[in-house]
Design an enzyme around this catalytic site. Structure first.
Site, PDB file in Angstrom:
ATOM      1  N   HIS A   1       1.787   4.535  -2.908  1.00  0.00           N
ATOM      2  CA  HIS A   1       1.983   6.081  -2.434  1.00  0.00           C
ATOM      3  C   HIS A   1       3.504   6.405  -2.900  1.00  0.00           C
ATOM      4  O   HIS A   1       3.332   7.463  -3.596  1.00  0.00           O
ATOM      5  CB  HIS A   1       1.773   6.294  -1.189  1.00  0.00           C
ATOM      6  CG  HIS A   1       0.523   6.353  -0.478  1.00  0.00           C
ATOM      7  ND1 HIS A   1      -0.615   7.037  -1.406  1.00  0.00           N
ATOM      8  CD2 HIS A   1      -0.073   5.752   0.479  1.00  0.00           C
ATOM      9  CE1 HIS A   1      -1.613   6.749  -0.650  1.00  0.00           C
ATOM     10  NE2 HIS A   1      -1.381   6.066   0.147  1.00  0.00           N
TER      11      HIS A   1
ATOM     12  N   HIS B   1       3.806   6.658  -6.825  1.00  0.00           N
ATOM     13  CA  HIS B   1       2.912   7.691  -7.322  1.00  0.00           C
ATOM     14  C   HIS B   1       3.919   9.132  -6.903  1.00  0.00           C
ATOM     15  O   HIS B   1       3.744   9.924  -8.036  1.00  0.00           O
ATOM     16  CB  HIS B   1       1.575   7.725  -6.483  1.00  0.00           C
ATOM     17  CG  HIS B   1       0.669   8.829  -6.842  1.00  0.00           C
ATOM     18  ND1 HIS B   1      -0.489   9.247  -5.972  1.00  0.00           N
ATOM     19  CD2 HIS B   1       0.693   9.646  -7.910  1.00  0.00           C
ATOM     20  CE1 HIS B   1      -0.930  10.143  -6.351  1.00  0.00           C
ATOM     21  NE2 HIS B   1      -0.189  10.488  -7.735  1.00  0.00           N
TER      22      HIS B   1
ATOM     23  N   HIS C   1       0.893  -1.107   0.072  1.00  0.00           N
ATOM     24  CA  HIS C   1       0.060  -0.035  -0.148  1.00  0.00           C
ATOM     25  C   HIS C   1       0.928   1.228  -0.074  1.00  0.00           C
ATOM     26  O   HIS C   1       0.685   2.234  -0.697  1.00  0.00           O
ATOM     27  CB  HIS C   1      -1.003  -0.090   1.245  1.00  0.00           C
ATOM     28  CG  HIS C   1      -1.764   1.228   1.395  1.00  0.00           C
ATOM     29  ND1 HIS C   1      -3.080   0.979   0.966  1.00  0.00           N
ATOM     30  CD2 HIS C   1      -1.582   2.660   1.757  1.00  0.00           C
ATOM     31  CE1 HIS C   1      -3.855   2.358   1.092  1.00  0.00           C
ATOM     32  NE2 HIS C   1      -2.817   2.961   1.727  1.00  0.00           N
ATOM     33  N   GLU C   2       1.922   1.525   0.658  1.00  0.00           N
ATOM     34  CA  GLU C   2       2.663   2.496   1.031  1.00  0.00           C
ATOM     35  C   GLU C   2       3.580   2.623  -0.181  1.00  0.00           C
ATOM     36  O   GLU C   2       4.114   3.738  -0.584  1.00  0.00           O
ATOM     37  CB  GLU C   2       3.448   2.277   2.053  1.00  0.00           C
ATOM     38  CG  GLU C   2       2.664   2.509   3.523  1.00  0.00           C
ATOM     39  CD  GLU C   2       1.506   3.670   3.567  1.00  0.00           C
ATOM     40  OE1 GLU C   2       2.208   4.862   3.111  1.00  0.00           O
ATOM     41  OE2 GLU C   2       0.644   3.782   4.000  1.00  0.00           O
TER      42      GLU C   2
END
Length: 248
Positions: free
Chosen positions: A159, A162, A155-156
């Site tokens: 980020h 991105h 998940h991180e």
């Protein structure tokens, strides 16, 4: 709240996620011997190799560990990763600060140190608070992480990628600084990737003797417990609330 007859206790709606996760873990341990065995292979070294393979195949970028300069890191457990695009070359840096320690902020998040623009290389800190599980044997390699921690890491990483690959004119619109709904798309996508047996296999395969077929058969129901329906229904409710708030 839901109350039943015969003086049964109240179950708060806020407890649904806790109970679904607890029951899912119990279901996994009781019914998926192979899946439980594979979870023991989640050493962080294997996982980073799997992350690199995943990023190379999907995004055509490589995660390359770098030796930091003296005094560059806040703690010796922090890992410095350089991201290389197969065309553009160096595109950014990730400082992976994964483990809990004294006086460290107990939260999981991404800190943007330098935004990605046309004039500078982006730098981010991927912060988690994983427990450093003590190994019973000597020379067993890197510390292990749980499957929940693996999902959190993916998940991180969504980020982080991105924030690094995004190129904006203004710093306040860079990466995760944009609208929340948009900023969570890459992280949710990455988190869902790890729930695919083939991707999961890549995170545990580098130092094992198992074949992909073993993982396919052993983990075919690893991510499909009877409580997935509850999670799906909860996400639908969240989506309806989100649409209601943003469409008003």
């Amino acid at each position: 709240d839901v109350r039943h007859d015969f003086n049964e206790p109240i179950i708060n709606s806020s407890c649904a996620k806790y109970y679904s996760q607890t029951l899912s873990q119990s279901f996994l341990l009781e019914n998926h011997t192979h899946g439980s065995m594979f979870l023991d292979l989640l050493e962080i070294g294997n996982v980073i190799d799997g992350l690199n393979t995943f990023c190379e195949d999907i995004l055509r970028i490589s995660l390359v560990p770098e030796v930091p300069m003296r005094g560059e890191l806040v703690n010796k457990d922090v890992v410095k990763l350089a991201l290389y695009d197969e065309v553009e070359g160096l595109v950014g840096y990730i400082y992976a600060d994964l483990y809990e320690r004294k006086n460290k902020e107990p939260r999981t998040c991404l800190h943007t140190i330098t935004c990605g623009t046309a004039k500078q290389i982006p730098v981010v800190v991927l912060q988690c608070c994983f427990e450093q599980k003590k190994q019973k044997e000597v020379n067993v390699g890197y510390p292990k992480i749980s499957f929940d921690e693996l999902q959190t890491l993916f998940h991180e990483l969504g980020h982080a990628v991105h924030a690094i690959l995004g190129r904006t004119k203004y710093q306040h619109t860079s990466g995760t600084r944009g609208p929340t709904d948009f900023a969570e798309i890459p992280s949710t996508l990455f988190e869902n990737f790890i729930c695919h047996p083939e991707i999961f296999y890549r995170c545990v395969a580098p130092y094992t003797l198992f074949e992909p077929s073993h993982f396919q058969h052993g983990t075919e129901n690893l991510f499909n417990t009877p409580y997935k329906a509850l999670e799906t229904e909860t996400n639908i409710v969240y989506s309806l609330l989100d649409q209601g708030l943003h469409s008003a």
